[in-house]
Structure formats: structure tokens, C-alpha cells
Design a protein around this motif. Structure first.
Motif, mmCIF file in Angstrom:
data_model
loop_
_atom_site.group_PDB
_atom_site.id
_atom_site.type_symbol
_atom_site.label_atom_id
_atom_site.label_comp_id
_atom_site.label_asym_id
_atom_site.label_seq_id
_atom_site.Cartn_x
_atom_site.Cartn_y
_atom_site.Cartn_z
ATOM 1 N N UNK A 99 0.736 -1.290 0.134
ATOM 2 C CA UNK A 99 -0.035 0.131 -0.025
ATOM 3 C C UNK A 99 0.901 1.377 -0.143
ATOM 4 N N UNK A 100 1.810 1.103 0.773
ATOM 5 C CA UNK A 100 2.685 2.265 1.004
ATOM 6 C C UNK A 100 3.590 2.952 -0.243
ATOM 7 N N UNK A 105 4.356 6.195 -5.076
ATOM 8 C CA UNK A 105 4.855 5.992 -6.571
ATOM 9 C C UNK A 105 4.147 7.126 -6.973
ATOM 10 N N UNK A 106 2.537 7.012 -6.608
ATOM 11 C CA UNK A 106 1.670 8.057 -7.315
ATOM 12 C C UNK A 106 2.059 9.302 -6.833
ATOM 13 N N UNK A 107 2.513 9.624 -5.417
ATOM 14 C CA UNK A 107 2.796 10.872 -5.015
ATOM 15 C C UNK A 107 4.162 11.495 -5.549
ATOM 16 N N UNK A 108 4.911 10.578 -5.853
ATOM 17 C CA UNK A 108 6.230 11.182 -6.590
ATOM 18 C C UNK A 108 6.019 11.747 -7.967
ATOM 19 N N UNK A 115 10.779 10.064 -2.889
ATOM 20 C CA UNK A 115 11.625 9.184 -4.005
ATOM 21 C C UNK A 115 10.610 8.378 -4.468
ATOM 22 N N UNK A 116 10.871 7.965 -5.771
ATOM 23 C CA UNK A 116 10.129 6.924 -6.592
ATOM 24 C C UNK A 116 10.369 5.486 -6.053
ATOM 25 N N UNK A 117 9.370 4.669 -5.248
ATOM 26 C CA UNK A 117 9.676 3.460 -4.989
ATOM 27 C C UNK A 117 9.964 2.458 -5.969
ATOM 28 N N UNK A 118 10.423 1.264 -5.829
ATOM 29 C CA UNK A 118 10.423 0.472 -6.899
ATOM 30 C C UNK A 118 9.478 -0.743 -6.855
ATOM 31 N N UNK A 119 8.500 -0.484 -7.605
ATOM 32 C CA UNK A 119 7.128 -1.446 -7.621
ATOM 33 C C UNK A 119 7.375 -2.257 -8.926
ATOM 34 N N UNK A 120 6.714 -3.447 -8.713
ATOM 35 C CA UNK A 120 6.667 -4.210 -9.983
ATOM 36 C C UNK A 120 5.636 -3.977 -11.344
ATOM 37 N N UNK A 126 -1.047 4.420 -10.961
ATOM 38 C CA UNK A 126 -1.155 5.146 -12.177
ATOM 39 C C UNK A 126 -2.896 5.694 -11.956
ATOM 40 N N UNK A 127 -3.560 4.796 -11.979
ATOM 41 C CA UNK A 127 -5.066 5.201 -11.806
ATOM 42 C C UNK A 127 -5.252 6.001 -10.607
ATOM 43 N N UNK A 128 -4.381 5.878 -9.555
ATOM 44 C CA UNK A 128 -4.526 6.874 -8.364
ATOM 45 C C UNK A 128 -3.965 8.292 -8.589
ATOM 46 N N UNK A 129 -2.966 8.239 -9.684
ATOM 47 C CA UNK A 129 -2.528 9.449 -10.013
ATOM 48 C C UNK A 129 -3.350 10.166 -10.746
#
Length: 485
Positions: A99-100, A105-108, A115-120, A126-129
Motif C-alpha cells: 500500500x505504501x 509512487x503516485x505521490x512522486x 523518492x519513487x519506490x521500486x514497484x513491479x 497510475x489510476x491513483x495518480x
């Protein structure tokens, strides 16, 4: 005398008023408005979709309303717990685990503040953004979106059940759809993930859309042609959602398409070809954007150190690890020998208990009785009905079964969350069995199966409870002795 529809609308208006009052009590006026409006829309969209269908029923509307009220109430509680209860604004909630990562990622990419986290897979964030670009940063929007996607999955489960079983059983479309919706609403672990800031709800709906279209291929009559372009649109949406949300599940889509094509190739060759091209394009696009591609997928299947560490890392899993050993180092034939046990573990976890400080949010995933019932009825179908002429659903039912078994093989049955998209897909199979029982078929066999199944589940749960409790007590004693020394 007031009609049912008017009573329902009156109840929904009353619920909206209660939601508004509670939100105003828990949040500031602006936040209360965003929470109330987003959750109202999250319920309204699935409600409109369901009631617009000819096969909707009064009972189905009441069940959908009850499930919607439950999810909305728990969503409000969740939002409050991770924000105001901790002295945080709705724009900066306290989140953990995946979740975090998705939120950051969206907040970045929204303002670069973290910082942008490393997500798979970046489909869900992206929908959140995109939502934030229109409505502003708030955890209320993604939570409401997941509530809506989960409820839509339940509605499409009703649609899938009607489509699969129409003409196969002596029941009306309305009865079939209502049973599908009711059984899907009992899957509490499935429901609970719709209250997280995760991609699970997105994957639920995508797999359900794919399953709905696959069910259209099985039709022996030419009526599927009338829905061809609608099915292609739904298939495209489902494949795109999976390509961005969890690309690896597109392998399951391909397997399902292959099963249906082999079973009904005479009737749907052109449609299968179009669907195959779409899923292939989605797979290629998804792998270009995901953190790991085909080589990474092959590494997951092969196993090794990384898989052993990630999926059998100890803790409460230790009794199972002691039993199966270094599963991810074994050759294929050895893993296949363990596969029945892995399937059983995947089927029964998470266990329906907690040891300390339970809350409604922690208990919801543990309310496994709905899945045990649906799963038990589904197992009856495969063991006693699937091989009988005139008493099976055809090829489609083997698709969710294959997905379940493959996931159990890949992760040794240790991550039941991965099979949550399969649980609603099992519902039509369970409804088929119930419909056959209504017609007087297999009643004696089902009665004996039910008795044996309940006894096995009860004994298994009792044994697992005491094994796990004994392990935790020994672990606690070990740590106490370390402290004393």
C-alpha cells in the motif's frame, strides 16, 4: 403501498445521511465531503449496473445494498484509522507494505515530494495518480475506487453465473444471477482486499471480465455473434488492466483462451483469433513496462534462493516449512508430489482465528466460512460431477481450477491472496451444483460429501490451531530465555 424500488431508494438515502453525519463527526468538513461523495459513487455505479439488467432481483438488490453498506462503513473506519486517528491528513496516510509503495509512487509522479519506490506493476498507482490530477491528493479516492471495483466484480459474478448456466439447468436467469451475487458476497477475504490501497480489486475485475468473455465462447448457438464486439471491448479492458496491474496473470488468460478454443473451436475460431491477438498485444506492452519480464517470470517458476526466502521465510510458516523442506530448490517431479498438500494449504489459509487484539478489519480476512462453503461445493463438482455426461458445465470450469493449481505450484500454496481472483470464478461452479441439487440430482452423494467435508475441515482447523499455538508458545519461551540469559 410503496413499491420495493421506493423502499430501497429510501433506505439508500437514509444510509447516505448517516454516512454524511458520521463523516462530519470524524473528519473536517472538506474531508467529510470527499469521503461521503467518493463512497456514494463507489456504491452507486455497481448498483446502477446491476439494476439495469433484466435478471436483477429484489433479493439481489438487498444483498448488494448490505455488502455495499458493509464496505462503505469499513472504508470510513479504515480512512480514519490511517489518518485522523494518528493525527495525519487524508493526503498523508500511514500505510505499510505494498500500500505504501503504490501511494508513494503516485505521490512522486504527482509532485515529486518523495523518492519513487521500486514497484513491479504501476497500473493501480497510475489510476491513483490520474484521480489525483482531477480531485487532488487524498487516500479517500483510491479506497473508494477499490470499493467500487470489488462491488463491480460481485455484480459481474452474477452476470457470469447467468451466462455460463443459462440453458444448462432448470432455473431462471434471475435465480442464477441472484445465487451468484449472494455467494460472491460471502467471500470475506476477497471483500477485505477491496479496503486496501492495493491492486487486488483491479485484478479481481479484470479476471472476472476475462472469465465472462470466455464463457461466451462456450455457447453452441450462434447468439454469441450479437455480443461479439461488446465481448471484445470487455476483453480488451480486462487484458489492459492485467497488463498494467499484474502482467503475469495474462498467462492465465492465455490458458483460459486455449482451453475454450480447444473445446469449442468449431463455433468461435474467428472470435478466438481476435481475442488471442488482443491478449498477446497486452502481454507485450505489459512486459515492456513492468519491472521484470519473461526471464523474471521463468525465474519465479524455477524457484531457488530468492523464492525460498520470500515465500518460506519462517515465522508462523515454520511448521509447514519443517514439513516440506526447501520446496523451491526441488526438481519439478518433487514439487508435483508436494502439490496436493500445497493446494490444501492454499485452500484453507488464512486460518479463521487471531491470537491477540482482534479488530473488525483484522477479522474480516479471517472470516473464511463463505469460501469454505463455496470451495467445498466446487470440489464436489470436480470429484463427482465434472466427468459425468449431462452433469457437467463443460470446459470453462477447468480454467479457474487450472489457475488455482498453477498458483499453488509456483508459490507452494503459501500466498492465499494470489488466488482471491479465482474465488469469485468458483461461484458459478457452486451455483451449478446447487441448481442440480434443486433438480433432485446427486442429493445422496452430496449429503455424504458434506458430512465428510465438514469433518475434515473441522479436524484440520483444530490440528492447525494447536500446532500453530504450540509453535508460538515455544517461540515465546525461547525469546524469554534469551532475555533472562
Amino acid at each position: 403501498m410503496m413499491s420495493f424500488e421506493r423502499w430501497q431508494i429510501l433506505g439508500e438515502v437514509a444510509a447516505l445521511i448517516v454516512l454524511s453525519v458520521v463523516s462530519l463527526h470524524l473528519f473536517s468538513a472538506g474531508d467529510a465531503m470527499s469521503v461521503t461523495s467518493s463512497l456514494a459513487v463507489a456504491y452507486a455505479v455497481p448498483r446502477v449496473v446491476y439494476t439495469s439488467r433484466r435478471w436483477s432481483s429484489h433479493a439481489g438488490r438487498l444483498v448488494l445494498l448490505a455488502l455495499g453498506l458493509l464496505m462503505v462503513a469499513l472504508a470510513v473506519l479504515t480512512i480514519w484509522n490511517i489518518t485522523v486517528n494518528l493525527g495525519l491528513p487524508l493526503s498523508a496516510p500511514h500505510l505499510e507494505s505494498d500500500d505504501r509503495g503504490y501511494y508513494r509512487w503516485a505521490l512522486h509522479y504527482y509532485n515529486g515530494s518523495v523518492p519513487a519506490p521500486n514497484i513491479a506493476f504501476f497500473g493501480f498507482p497510475l489510476l491513483m495518480l490520474m484521480t489525483w490530477k482531477v480531485l487532488g491528493v487524498s487516500v479517500a479516492w483510491p479506497l473508494a475506487m477499490n470499493v467500487m471495483l470489488t462491488l463491480l466484480t460481485v455484480v459481474f459474478t452474477a452476470a457470469l453465473t447467468r451466462r455460463l448456466l443459462h440453458g444448462k439447468v432448470e432455473c431462471s436467469d434471475r435465480w442464477l444471477a441472484t445465487m451468484g451475487l449472494c455467494l460472491a458476497s460471502t467471500l470475506m477475504y476477497f471483500v477485505s482486499q477491496g479496503l486496501r490501497v492495493q491492486k487486488e480489486s483491479m485484478v479481481y475485475l479484470a479476471m472476472m471480465l476475462v472469465g465472462y468473455v470466455l464463457a461466451g465462447i462456450k455457447r453452441d448457438d450462434p447468439s454469441w455473434k450479437r455480443a461479439m464486439w461488446k465481448d471484445i471491448a470487455l476483453w480488451t479492458v480486462g487484458c489492459v488492466m492485467l497488463s498494467l496491474g499484474r502482467t503475469t496473470y495474462l498467462y492465465f488468460v492465455m490458458i483460459g483462451l486455449a482451453i475454450m478454443a480447444l473445446a469449442k473451436h468449431r463455433y468461435a475460431a474467428r472470435k478466438v483469433l481476435v481475442l488471442a491477438l488482443i491478449v498477446a498485444a497486452a502481454f507485450v506492452a505489459g512486459n515492456l513496462m513492468a519491472r521484470y519480464s519473461v526471464d523474471g517470470h521463468m525465474g519465479i517458476i524455477k524457484g531457488g534462493y530468492v523464492m525460498q526466502k520470500q515465500f518460506m521465510g519462517g515465522g508462523v510458516q515454520q511448521p509447514y516449512i519443517d514439513l516440506v523442506g526447501k520446496y523451491f530448490y526441488y526438481p519439478v517431479w518433487h514439487r508435483l508430489l508436494i502439490l496436493p498438500l500445497a493446494c490444501c494449504v492454499q485452500f484453507i489459509i488464512p486460518f479463521p482465528w487471531v491470537y491477540d487484539n482482534p479488530t473488525i478489519l483484522s477479522l474480516l480476512p479471517r472470516m473464511a466460512w463463505g469460501w469454505y462453503a463455496v470451495g467445498g461445493i466446487t470440489l464436489f463438482y470436480f470429484f463427482f460431477m465434472s466427468w459425468r455426461r449431462g452433469m457437467n458445465m463443460g470446459a470453462w470450469a477447468w480454467w479457474p481450477a487450472s489457475v488455482f493449481i498453477i498458483i499453488a505450484y509456483v508459490v507452494a500454496g503459501t500466498v492465499s491472496r494470489y488466488i482471491l481472483p479465482v474465488e469469485p470464478l468458483a461461484v458459478p461452479i457452486a451455483v451449478f451444483v446447487v441448481a442440480m441439487l434443486r433438480q433432485g440430482r446427486m442429493r445422496r452423494q452430496f449429503m455424504w460429501w458434506s458430512v465428510a467435508y465438514v469433518v475434515v475441515i473441522a479436524v484440520t482447523l483444530v490440528l492447525c490451531y494447536h500446532i500453530q499455538l504450540s509453535y508460538l508458545e515455544n517461540l515465546d519461551s525461547y525469546y524469554k530465555s534469551l532475555l533472562q540469559s
